[in-house]
Design a protein around this motif. Structure first.
Motif, short mmCIF file in Angstrom:
data_model
loop_
_atom_site.label_atom_id
_atom_site.label_comp_id
_atom_site.label_asym_id
_atom_site.label_seq_id
_atom_site.Cartn_x
_atom_site.Cartn_y
_atom_site.Cartn_z
N ALA A 63 5.21 1.16 2.21
CA ALA A 63 3.75 1.13 2.11
C ALA A 63 3.25 -0.31 1.98
CB ALA A 63 3.28 1.96 0.93
N LEU A 64 3.89 -1.09 1.14
CA LEU A 64 3.49 -2.50 0.97
C LEU A 64 3.66 -3.28 2.26
CD1 LEU A 64 4.97 -3.30 -2.57
CD2 LEU A 64 2.64 -2.61 -1.97
N GLY B 81 0.17 -5.14 -3.57
CA GLY B 81 1.51 -5.48 -4.01
C GLY B 81 1.57 -5.77 -5.50
N LEU B 82 0.54 -6.42 -6.00
CA LEU B 82 0.47 -6.73 -7.44
C LEU B 82 0.32 -5.44 -8.25
CD1 LEU B 82 0.27 -8.63 -9.80
CD2 LEU B 82 -2.13 -9.05 -9.22
N VAL B 83 -0.47 -4.49 -7.76
CA VAL B 83 -0.61 -3.20 -8.44
C VAL B 83 0.74 -2.50 -8.52
CG1 VAL B 83 -1.62 -0.89 -8.29
CG2 VAL B 83 -3.04 -2.90 -7.84
N ALA B 84 1.49 -2.51 -7.40
CA ALA B 84 2.82 -1.89 -7.39
C ALA B 84 3.72 -2.55 -8.42
CB ALA B 84 3.44 -1.99 -6.00
N VAL C 278 -1.55 5.87 -6.18
CA VAL C 278 -2.44 4.83 -6.69
C VAL C 278 -2.60 3.71 -5.66
CG1 VAL C 278 -2.71 3.04 -8.46
CG2 VAL C 278 -1.96 5.35 -9.11
N LEU C 279 -1.49 3.33 -5.01
CA LEU C 279 -1.57 2.27 -3.99
C LEU C 279 -2.50 2.68 -2.85
CD1 LEU C 279 2.14 1.04 -3.71
CD2 LEU C 279 0.32 0.26 -5.22
#
Length: 599
Positions: free
Chosen positions: A83-84, A97-100, A123-124
């Motif tokens: 996903a990223l 990416g930071l959220v992950a 969430v992503l």
């Protein structure tokens, strides 16, 4: 150059290297490098280094919190990495990416995992949707100047995303807040990196979001939507089941007839072989013609030498249908499937297992070219099928629908049905097998037994026999994503020639098998899904006077509250006694069936 173009070049390089190694034109030491170019292995070969769009500080957080290293992605986090990677060219790619990184590996009470990988994925997707809406509103917006409350209110109201259901927008806003909370916990645990991350941080709402109210709103909206969907299914349930069973019967008969015709073609002089299929109730006669793919290719391009990929491939052309008096009948659902799979403006439901419903390889390209030429020249579209693939696709689609609606299985449980020795047992005219039920987080649970009742055993064995006849050896492997959940390698029923069926494969096979059967309520069209079929099973059990506890046990729910989301939906009438709206086998395979609201 786009990501898609770069990926295509990347995989093409792998194909060229693989061929060169096989033909001895490349040094053997390069074989080790081949995995880097493989479509299924590049993630393993490069690990987190695939995400080279992320700044080093974010990449290091992902590695640290996943307890891995730069060249290795733990299997449970593969989908997150994919996903990223998909967001790498988006302006908000680093923020996602930071959220992950903030959510990965978080612990509650020091040992229990706070976020399951699938929850993180949700969430992503939600954060990406909100960020995309912000970008659409103001492409030059700086995250540190965005008013988060205003942004989320506009998103909720549909001003920034009117094409999404309000219930989904509510869920995304709730998930956005979960991401903000995770981001806050990350910065509290690592204050020294706050400045380095500041330009990519999510805008923080200054006023609290009423999660309870949003959750109630979402629950109410989804309950209303479920009610529409379930009523759409139940009002013509008997018709749907009759149509599915009849289509399975018709195309099993077609397979047997076409097999003989194809043998006759192979033993003949290359002339097309025409054969007729009389439907079992005498309602129609279908006319077919066996031809070579090479002949179709030559006719299409006006040449005498076909392309090499057509060698050895045989197609069956549908020539139309007549009734007993010789009167020509309208189109069948086969034409709808053909247009949906091959027309230039084809359906989005073309993700199908290799060689199931559609032929494998470049024969698909030939059929796309054929229908494009017919439409361009404004002549009747010639409909071709691979008899093996189409028959197997209808067999699988009908079996999936019938299993879910009669047993109430989940989609991922379908994918776990094993047919190798010791895992399925034939007892008293039923087939018993075991699966792992839906688990919390990633904990492995005890197996649950299911039984395929006698009423649908015919469809089970039809799939089994067709699969073995078309592909004599069952592939050994895992269900789709099965290794992530510690499932065992084995022979699985929903497995193709080379790979397991994905969830979308199964849904799309179900869709094409039932295409044309009305599925709407109050003029609202509804999608046929595995979850909807499961709701149908609950409604059937209600009408048969099953108790809540009995339904709960059958569904494997821990709580009766979950079961009541199925049983509390009110429908009109006794649907098991609803008259079937089609009267003949011909009507069952027609492209357009009667709508109950028009009766």
């Amino acid at each position: 150059m786009s990501v898609k173009q770069r990926r295509k070049i990347f995989l093409s390089a792998g194909f060229v290297l693989s061929k060169a190694l096989a033909e001895g034109r490349a040094p053997e030491y390069l074989r080790e490098n081949l995995t880097i170019f493989s479509q299924s292995r590049y993630l393993d070969a490069l690990g987190w280094n695939n995400l080279n769009h992320l700044p080093q500080v974010v990449l290091q957080l992902l590695i640290e919190r996943s307890k891995s290293h730069e060249l290795f992605i733990p299997s449970e986090y593969r989908k997150i990495a994919v996903a990223l990677f998909g967001y790498r060219e988006q302006p908000f790619g680093v923020t996602v990416g930071l959220v992950a990184a903030a959510m990965l590996g978080e612990k509650v009470d020091g040992y229990r995992e706070r976020n399951a990988p699938l929850s993180i994925l949700g969430v992503l997707y939600s954060v990406a949707a909100v960020m995309k809406a912000l970008e659409k509103k103001d492409p030059f917006a700086s995250l540190d100047t965005v008013n988060a409350n205003a942004l989320l209110e506009e998103y909720l109201d549909g001003q920034l995303d009117s094409g999404t259901l309000r219930s989904s927008r509510i869920e995304r806003v709730n998930n956005y807040q979960l991401a903000v909370d995770a981001q806050k916990r990350l910065l509290e645990s690592k204050p020294h990196i706050t400045d380095r991350l500041s330009r990519w941080l999510l805008p923080i709402p200054q006023q609290p979001i009423d999660h309870a109210q949003l959750a109630n709103d979402m629950q109410s909206l989804r309950k209303n939507q479920r009610s529409v969907e379930v009523n759409a299914l139940m009002k013509n349930l008997t018709t749907r089941l009759y149509v599915i069973a009849t289509r399975a019967e018709v195309f099993h008969h077609f397979y047997e007839l076409s097999k003989k015709a194809r043998q006759q073609y192979v033993q003949g002089d290359g002339s097309p072989v025409v054969f007729h299929q009389h439907l079992h109730d005498g309602s129609a006669i279908l006319k077919w013609r066996v031809v070579s793919a090479a002949a179709v290719d030559c006719d299409l391009r006006g040449v005498t030498t076909a392309r090499r990929f057509t060698d050895g491939h045989i197609l069956t052309e549908y020539l139309g249908a007549t009734d007993g008096s010789g009167r020509h009948l309208p189109e069948t659902f086969l034409t709808t499937v053909y247009h949906g799979c091959y027309a230039p403006a084809r359906s989005s439901r073309t993700n199908l297992p290799r060689g199931v419903l559609r032929p494998a390889g470049q024969i698909n390209k030939l059929l796309r070219e054929s229908i494009a030429a017919d439409l361009r020249e404004q002549r009747p579209v010639r409909v071709y099928v691979d008899a093996n693939a189409f028959s197997l696709g209808i067999a699988y689609g009908s079996l999936a629908i019938l299993i879910i609606i009669t047993i109430g299985m989940r989609q991922h449980e379908l994918q776990q049905i094993r047919i190798d020795s010791g895992f399925s047992e034939d007892v008293d005219d039923i087939i018993e097998f075991q699966i792992y039920p839906k688990a919390r987080k990633r904990d492995r649970k005890q197996k649950t037994s299911y039984a395929i009742p006698p009423e649908i055993l015919t469809y089970f064995f039809r799939v089994f026999d067709l699969h073995e006849e078309i592909w004599p050896r069952w592939a050994v492997g895992f269900p789709k994503n099965g290794s992530e959940f510690q499932l065992e390698s084995g022979e699985y029923l929903f497995y193709g020639e080379r790979a397991p069926f994905s969830g979308s494969d199964i849904i799309n096979l179900m869709h094409w098998t039932a295409v044309g059967v009305p599925l709407e309520f109050d003029n609202k069209a509804v999608e046929q899904t595995a979850q909807l079929m499961r709701h149908g099973n609950a409604q059937i059990k209600k009408e048969l006077k099953f108790t809540l506890n009995e339904i709960q046990r059958g569904f494997g729910h821990r709580s009766g509250k979950t079961t009541r989301t199925y049983t509390d939906i009110e429908t009109q009438g006794n649907h098991l006694e609803t008259p079937v709206l089609v009267r003949t086998a011909w009507e069952a395979i027609s492209a357009v069936l009667p709508n109950p609201e028009e009766k």
